[in-house]
Structure formats: C-alpha cells, structure tokens
Design an enzyme around this catalytic site. Structure first.
Site, PDB file in Angstrom:
ATOM      1  N   HIS A  33      -3.022 -52.908   6.818  1.00 39.12           N
ATOM      2  CA  HIS A  33      -2.931 -53.025   8.293  1.00 39.12           C
ATOM      3  C   HIS A  33      -4.072 -53.873   8.867  1.00 39.12           C
ATOM      4  CE1 HIS A  33       0.467 -50.241   9.315  1.00 39.12           C
ATOM      5  NE2 HIS A  33       0.253 -49.911   8.064  1.00 39.12           N
ATOM      6  N   THR A  34      -4.559 -54.792   8.082  1.00 37.24           N
ATOM      7  CA  THR A  34      -5.600 -55.695   8.593  1.00 37.24           C
ATOM      8  C   THR A  34      -4.996 -56.980   9.144  1.00 37.24           C
ATOM      9  OG1 THR A  34      -5.847 -56.530   6.346  1.00 37.24           O
ATOM     10  CG2 THR A  34      -7.451 -54.890   7.073  1.00 37.24           C
ATOM     11  N   ASP A  35      -3.765 -57.309   8.733  1.00 37.60           N
ATOM     12  CA  ASP A  35      -3.251 -58.658   9.088  1.00 37.60           C
ATOM     13  C   ASP A  35      -3.120 -58.852  10.599  1.00 37.60           C
ATOM     14  OD1 ASP A  35      -0.966 -56.988   9.182  1.00 37.60           O
ATOM     15  OD2 ASP A  35       0.361 -58.438   8.199  1.00 37.60           O
ATOM     16  N   GLY A 122       8.534 -51.023   0.544  1.00 38.37           N
ATOM     17  CA  GLY A 122       7.157 -51.474   0.718  1.00 38.37           C
ATOM     18  C   GLY A 122       6.863 -52.699  -0.121  1.00 38.37           C
ATOM     19  N   SER A 124       8.413 -55.609   0.681  1.00 35.68           N
ATOM     20  CA  SER A 124       8.805 -56.710   1.557  1.00 35.68           C
ATOM     21  C   SER A 124      10.164 -57.287   1.233  1.00 35.68           C
ATOM     22  CB  SER A 124       7.778 -57.847   1.508  1.00 35.68           C
ATOM     23  OG  SER A 124       6.617 -57.433   2.094  1.00 35.68           O
ATOM     24  N   SER A 125      11.130 -56.403   1.033  1.00 38.20           N
ATOM     25  CA  SER A 125      12.493 -56.889   0.840  1.00 38.20           C
ATOM     26  C   SER A 125      12.943 -57.666   2.077  1.00 38.20           C
ATOM     27  CB  SER A 125      13.437 -55.727   0.569  1.00 38.20           C
ATOM     28  OG  SER A 125      13.290 -54.734   1.562  1.00 38.20           O
ATOM     29  N   GLU A 158      11.257 -60.378  12.723  1.00 37.67           N
ATOM     30  CA  GLU A 158      10.912 -58.942  12.738  1.00 37.67           C
ATOM     31  C   GLU A 158      10.426 -58.513  14.114  1.00 37.67           C
ATOM     32  OE1 GLU A 158       9.939 -56.833   9.701  1.00 37.67           O
ATOM     33  OE2 GLU A 158      10.258 -58.345   8.158  1.00 37.67           O
ATOM     34  N   ASP A 170       3.451 -60.282   4.817  1.00 34.59           N
ATOM     35  CA  ASP A 170       4.575 -60.307   3.880  1.00 34.59           C
ATOM     36  C   ASP A 170       5.070 -61.736   3.680  1.00 34.59           C
ATOM     37  OD1 ASP A 170       4.096 -57.668   4.286  1.00 34.59           O
ATOM     38  OD2 ASP A 170       5.923 -57.270   5.419  1.00 34.59           O
ATOM     39  N   TYR A 218       4.647 -47.584  12.704  1.00 34.01           N
ATOM     40  CA  TYR A 218       3.902 -48.830  12.538  1.00 34.01           C
ATOM     41  C   TYR A 218       3.418 -49.344  13.890  1.00 34.01           C
ATOM     42  CZ  TYR A 218       2.788 -53.529  10.851  1.00 34.01           C
ATOM     43  OH  TYR A 218       2.147 -54.700  10.527  1.00 34.01           O
TER      44      TYR A 218
HETATM   45  C1  GLA Z   1       3.896 -54.159   6.513  1.00 36.32           C
HETATM   46  C2  GLA Z   1       3.849 -55.302   7.504  1.00 36.32           C
HETATM   47  C3  GLA Z   1       2.662 -56.222   7.223  1.00 36.32           C
HETATM   48  C4  GLA Z   1       1.354 -55.441   7.103  1.00 36.32           C
HETATM   49  C5  GLA Z   1       1.527 -54.244   6.175  1.00 36.32           C
HETATM   50  C6  GLA Z   1       0.338 -53.325   6.190  1.00 36.32           C
HETATM   51  O1  GLA Z   1       4.159 -54.633   5.239  1.00 36.32           O
HETATM   52  O2  GLA Z   1       5.047 -56.034   7.461  1.00 36.32           O
HETATM   53  O3  GLA Z   1       2.577 -57.208   8.244  1.00 36.32           O
HETATM   54  O4  GLA Z   1       0.888 -55.065   8.357  1.00 36.32           O
HETATM   55  O5  GLA Z   1       2.669 -53.462   6.539  1.00 36.32           O
HETATM   56  O6  GLA Z   1      -0.802 -53.982   5.735  1.00 36.32           O
END
Ligand code: GLA
Length: 384
Positions: A33-35, A122, A124-125, A158, A170, A218
């Site tokens: 959750h840093t992005d 988790g 990134s499909s 998204e 992702d 989220y």
């Molecule tokens: C999901 C989101 C990303 C990122 C991660 C957590 O994958 O799509 O953008 O925030 O959670 O790091």
C-alpha cells in the site's frame, strides 16, 4: 496458450486474429500500500499471464469471449458508460474508455482471452487482463504511448470504471517485469529499475482460498492515508504524500493524528523503509536480513494496517517453520488472497507441498501452493 487462443478465436469468429498479446500477473515482494502514497515497492512479474487474441471488425459492436468458462460479452463502442457490478467485462470496457479519453480511436473488435493468473487472489489477474487488452486494442488502433501511460490506462479502468482506487503497482509490474529480476518502482518519479533476484532462491506462492473484495476495504485504507497527510499538513506544510513522512515525523506529531490513521500511516512509512533496507540487503547479499523484512512487513499488516486475516497469518506462520524458509508475507491488497514466500531453491518443492498440506490440516481449507518464476513484462506475441 497462444495456439489455444488462436484456435478458439478461429472457431468462434471464423477468422484469424490479427494480434495476440500477453501480460503477466505479479507478486508484491516488499512495499505494501505504498504505491498510492507515492512510495516505493519491490515486486516481480511472474510466469502466469493473461493472453488476448483480437481482430478489428466493421461497425461499432464488440464481442469478447473468456475461453476459460466460455462466457461472452457483446457491447457497443458508444454505450460504455455503465459498468455492471462484478463483471469481468468492466476491465475490458474500462480500458476502451481510457484509450478513447486519450484520443485513441478504437475500432470495433472481436477478441478471446484466457489467463493462467489465479483470479481475485492477489496476483493481479485484473491488471494482467487490462494490460493485455490495452496492448491488443492499442495494436489494432496503431496507438503508441509511453509505457507509464499504458499503466495509467489500466489503472484508470480500475479507478474510474470499476471504482477501486488502486495505485499503479500492478500495471507497472506487469509491464516492466524481467526474467530473473525484481522490479523496483518509485511511484513519485514513476521510474523503475530491475534488481536481480538472489541466486539460489525461489518464490513460492500460497493461495489462502479466502477471496478478497478489494473495493471497500481498500478504498477505506487509502482514505486513512490521505487523512493522515491532511492532519500532518498544518505542521509539515511541505508534504504532499506519506512518502514525505518519516517514522520520527509520525511520532513527533502523533497527537495530531486520528489513532487509526496513525496506525495506517505507520505501516506505509515502515514499508517504504523496508523496501530501501531490502534493496541494501540484496546488494550486500544478506538474504536472511531481506527475509526478516518480509516477516516484519507481514507483522505490520496484521498489527497496523489490518489488511491481513487469520488465514494469511497462518500461511506465513507455517512457512516460517519449514526448512528453506527465508521470508514470507501477504502480497497485494490483502484481506485474503495469497502469501509470497522466499525460499531456498533446492527446498522449494517440499516447502510448497508441506505449506499446502499443513495449511489444510490446520484450517480445513484446500490451499494451492505453487512455485513462480520471475518473467518478462507484457508484450505483443503476434501481429499480422
Ligand atoms: C493492490 C493494488 C495496488 C497496490 C496493492 C497494495 O494490488 O491494485 O495498486 O496498492 O494492492 O500494495
């Protein structure tokens, strides 16, 4: 998969596709959750990907088929304004809308897609689908965009269409992956560097089989991070994101922060530190130190960000006891989905078998554990 897609296309549409694209899923290795806080992340693109075969057709009606379950969606290019809740086609339509916003004229198309990325786990499909669709439609339209812009097309689908306020991790990972390498992304400069994955290690991924619905939780976490920045701003006028905040800043101004926002911010600030420490550890070949950072990251998710759950904690705890363990943590948004384990390569097979086995004994849930290889980023496999 390419051949399978081409035959499925021919069978369904009685024509040959003019383009086939591929975009991999990803694992988040450090930096949770840093992005969207303009921070840093270490991730990796994996050898599981979404594939699209497409061709342009006259008129304005598009048709896309999921070859995995045979479901199909037909939609018109000029009525894309209403997403249907929970529908996979939202990722396709969202991409069309984002490309159109950028002035790219998308022709009507027929397409089929397939994916080897586990869905909603988790890995990134959804980003893999967005980027493979974006590349395919981009080829059909003859569009040329900087790579960061392709990532933003996926993110826009998204954020604006599906309604999940996700960052760019992702899509960056899916586009900039490299075989044998990690992806180090800086979400302030929007630059990436590849970092070699340590020799003699393997990545094991375990699916907790608990599915996450990312959107509400989220978005709530993201709001807490923004709230923390808003509360710190009167005292630290130069900051624009949690990226600008150190652990010492957080402690100094703790009483200005809502207690929950403080905990969320502590996780993000800690994650940025762990990514930088992780890069140094890799440079110095200190594998155990790198693994400990992964375990610390998991603890912080559990305690501070509250985006872990019992099943993910269990997978990490089991992993820690197994021969060959180096580090483990949840990967991605959290609230279920997968854990990623860095493991000594020669122990990876027995590690992944034992992990799945002990997990199902402890929880009664059938876990899937697999070994993933770092793979190259998204590409066009074929263009007529
Ligand atoms: C999901 C989101 C990303 C990122 C991660 C957590 O994958 O799509 O953008 O925030 O959670 O790091």
């Amino acid at each position: 998969m390419k051949e399978q897609l081409v035959s499925a296309f021919v069978e369904r549409f009685d024509a040959r596709p003019t383009v086939v694209t591929r975009a991999p899923g990803r694992l988040e290795i450090l930096g949770n959750h840093t992005d969207y806080n303009e921070g840093v992340v270490l991730s990796v693109a994996v050898d599981r990907a979404a594939f699209v075969a497409a061709g342009a057709v006259p008129g304005g009606t598009c048709c896309i088929r999921d070859i995995m379950d045979g479901s199909e969606r037909t939609f018109s290019l000029d009525s894309l304004d209403s997403p249907t809740s929970g529908d996979w086609a939202n990722y396709v339509k969202g991409v069309v809308v984002e490309l159109q916003k950028r002035g790219i004229e998308i022709p009507a198309f027929e397409a089929v897609f397939g994916s080897t990325v586990p869905m909603s786990a988790g890995m990134s499909s959804s980003a893999a689908l967005e980027i493979s669709v974006a590349y395919a439609l981009g080829e059909l339209a003859g569009a040329d965009l900087p790579w960061q812009e392709w990532a933003k097309v996926g993110q826009g689908a998204e954020n604006n269409y599906v309604g999940a306020k996700t960052g760019l991790l992702d899509q960056f990972s899916s586009i900039k992956g490299k075989a044998g390498q990690l992806v180090f992304s800086d979400f302030r400069t929007l630059e990436v560097e590849n970092v070699p994955i340590p020799e003699g290690t393997a990545l094991v991924v375990a699916n907790s089989m608990v599915k996450h619905t990312l959107t509400n939780e989220y978005n709530d976490r993201r709001e807490s991070c923004e709230d923390a920045v808003a509360s710190l701003k009167p005292r630290m006028p130069d900051i624009t994101a949690l990226r600008d905040v150190s652990r010492a800043d957080l402690e100094r101004h703790r009483e200005a922060l809502d207690p929950v926002s403080y905990q969320r911010a502590l996780h993000v600030v800690g994650e940025n530190e762990r990514v930088m420490a992780g890069i140094s550890a890799l440079e110095d070949n200190k594998l155990a130190a790198f693994g400990d950072l992964m375990f610390d990251s998991q603890n912080s998710s559990t305690q501070h960000f509250e985006n872990s759950c019992d099943e993910l904690d269990t997978l990490v705890a089991i992993g820690k006891t197994l021969p060959g363990a180096i580090g483990a943590r949840l990967s991605g948004g959290g609230f279920g989905g997968i854990t990623v384990h860095l493991v000594e390569a020669d122990k990876a097979e027995p590690y992944s078998e034992a992990l799945a086995d002990v997990y199902s004994k402890q929880t009664g849930l059938e876990s899937e554990a697999m070994i993933c290889q770092p793979a190259d980023g998204a590409n066009t496999l074929f263009k007529a």
